[in-house]
Scaffold this motif. Structure first.
Motif, PDB file in Angstrom:
ATOM      1  N   PRO A  91     -75.611   7.866 -52.283  1.00 34.74           N
ATOM      2  CA  PRO A  91     -76.930   7.437 -52.780  1.00 34.74           C
ATOM      3  C   PRO A  91     -77.123   5.931 -52.643  1.00 34.74           C
ATOM      4  N   VAL A  92     -78.299   5.548 -52.175  1.00 36.55           N
ATOM      5  CA  VAL A  92     -78.628   4.125 -51.989  1.00 36.55           C
ATOM      6  C   VAL A  92     -78.686   3.431 -53.351  1.00 36.55           C
ATOM      7  N   MET A  93     -78.102   2.231 -53.422  1.00 34.84           N
ATOM      8  CA  MET A  93     -78.165   1.431 -54.648  1.00 34.84           C
ATOM      9  C   MET A  93     -79.211   0.334 -54.459  1.00 34.84           C
ATOM     10  N   TYR A  94     -80.344   0.480 -55.145  1.00 39.99           N
ATOM     11  CA  TYR A  94     -81.445  -0.471 -55.044  1.00 39.99           C
ATOM     12  C   TYR A  94     -81.516  -1.280 -56.330  1.00 39.99           C
ATOM     13  N   ARG A  95     -81.748  -2.584 -56.211  1.00 36.64           N
ATOM     14  CA  ARG A  95     -81.825  -3.434 -57.396  1.00 36.64           C
ATOM     15  C   ARG A  95     -82.632  -4.679 -57.069  1.00 36.64           C
ATOM     16  N   LYS A  96     -82.926  -5.455 -58.117  1.00 42.24           N
ATOM     17  CA  LYS A  96     -83.594  -6.735 -57.948  1.00 42.24           C
ATOM     18  C   LYS A  96     -82.744  -7.829 -58.570  1.00 42.24           C
ATOM     19  N   THR A  97     -82.749  -8.995 -57.929  1.00 41.36           N
ATOM     20  CA  THR A  97     -82.032 -10.141 -58.476  1.00 41.36           C
ATOM     21  C   THR A  97     -82.855 -10.726 -59.631  1.00 41.36           C
ATOM     22  N   PRO A  98     -82.246 -11.640 -60.422  1.00 39.24           N
ATOM     23  CA  PRO A  98     -83.018 -12.302 -61.484  1.00 39.24           C
ATOM     24  C   PRO A  98     -84.255 -13.029 -60.965  1.00 39.24           C
ATOM     25  N   PHE A  99     -84.270 -13.350 -59.653  1.00 38.98           N
ATOM     26  CA  PHE A  99     -85.438 -14.004 -59.057  1.00 38.98           C
ATOM     27  C   PHE A  99     -86.336 -12.997 -58.337  1.00 38.98           C
ATOM     28  N   ALA A 100     -86.173 -11.708 -58.688  1.00 42.12           N
ATOM     29  CA  ALA A 100     -87.014 -10.611 -58.184  1.00 42.12           C
ATOM     30  C   ALA A 100     -86.853 -10.348 -56.687  1.00 42.12           C
ATOM     31  N   ARG A 101     -85.729 -10.761 -56.101  1.00 46.02           N
ATOM     32  CA  ARG A 101     -85.472 -10.435 -54.696  1.00 46.02           C
ATOM     33  C   ARG A 101     -84.904  -9.023 -54.629  1.00 46.02           C
ATOM     34  N   GLU A 102     -85.461  -8.207 -53.747  1.00 44.88           N
ATOM     35  CA  GLU A 102     -85.053  -6.803 -53.650  1.00 44.88           C
ATOM     36  C   GLU A 102     -83.846  -6.653 -52.716  1.00 44.88           C
ATOM     37  N   ILE A 103     -82.873  -5.847 -53.143  1.00 44.79           N
ATOM     38  CA  ILE A 103     -81.645  -5.610 -52.379  1.00 44.79           C
ATOM     39  C   ILE A 103     -81.326  -4.119 -52.430  1.00 44.79           C
ATOM     40  N   ALA A 104     -80.847  -3.577 -51.325  1.00 45.99           N
ATOM     41  CA  ALA A 104     -80.368  -2.200 -51.302  1.00 45.99           C
ATOM     42  C   ALA A 104     -79.036  -2.134 -50.559  1.00 45.99           C
ATOM     43  N   ASP A 105     -78.065  -1.462 -51.173  1.00 43.95           N
ATOM     44  CA  ASP A 105     -76.772  -1.207 -50.531  1.00 43.95           C
ATOM     45  C   ASP A 105     -76.791   0.201 -49.963  1.00 43.95           C
ATOM     46  N   VAL A 106     -76.488   0.318 -48.671  1.00 39.43           N
ATOM     47  CA  VAL A 106     -76.534   1.603 -47.981  1.00 39.43           C
ATOM     48  C   VAL A 106     -75.195   1.824 -47.282  1.00 39.43           C
TER      49      VAL A 106
END
Length: 200
Positions: free
Chosen positions: A114-129
């Motif tokens: 399952p893809v791990m999607y999150r946002k940094t404290p500065f609202a930058r979007e990141i997904a680990d695939v």
């Protein structure tokens, strides 16, 4: 090279070739190659060189090399724990006095976690695939990839089993890890930073 797994790097050799393992009577050697990004950050890329290739094209610390090959993964026990190790497996090599930096990876595989999607404290979007890329003889390589911004949003819609096509670069990232006995140790993570990522 298979069309579903291609890696091209150009950079400077920074370690002497060290015998890593022997398989079917052939020795395989590991070296590190530094490849500069446009930002000035330098990625330290692990490369595996088959002995027959190294004997035809000897490399030394300080040499600039161009390597074509593919990304490979394998499990290695470190500190009594299995860790996923990534390397560029060289299929061809050119040794030169100096050359431009290059770091390109093209992968076609399947989402296997399952893809791990999150946002940094500065609202930058990141997904680990994590993708599985099929190899000959029924083997697969498991390649961690990281996507940002619109690529992260796209990846967040992927499900396990989806086919994906990725273009990007193979990068190294240093981080601090807290051990079970309370010590902080420096580790290096390797992943593909996605320039593009598409469901196929």
């Amino acid at each position: 090279m298979t069309n579903n797994n291609m890696a091209f790097i150009e950079g400077r050799v920074v370690t002497e070739p060290i015998c890593d393992h022997c398989l079917y009577g052939e020795m395989f050697y590991s070296v590190k190659v530094e490849v500069a990004r446009l930002s000035g950050t330098v990625d330290s890329i692990p490369v595996t060189l088959p002995g027959r290739l190294l004997h035809r094209h000897p490399v030394m610390v300080g040499d600039f090399v161009g390597i074509s090959g593919e990304l490979r993964s394998y499990n290695k026990q470190i500190d009594r724990k299995n860790r996923l190790i990534l390397t560029v497996f060289a299929k061809s090599i050119v040794v030169s006095g100096e050359m431009d930096s290059r770091n390109e990876v093209m992968l076609t595989g399947f989402v296997c976690k399952p893809v791990m999607y999150r946002k940094t404290p500065f609202a930058r979007e990141i997904a680990d695939v994590l993708i599985a890329v099929n190899r000959d003889y029924g083997k697969s390589d498991y390649i961690p990839c990281i996507a940002w911004g619109k690529n992260a949003r796209a990846a967040n819609g992927f499900t396990v089993g989806d086919g994906v096509e990725i273009c990007g670069r193979f990068q190294s990232r240093i981080y601090q890890k807290l051990t079970e006995d309370g010590r902080t140790v420096q580790r290096t993570a390797y992943e593909v930073s996605c320039t593009t990522i598409e469901r196929i």
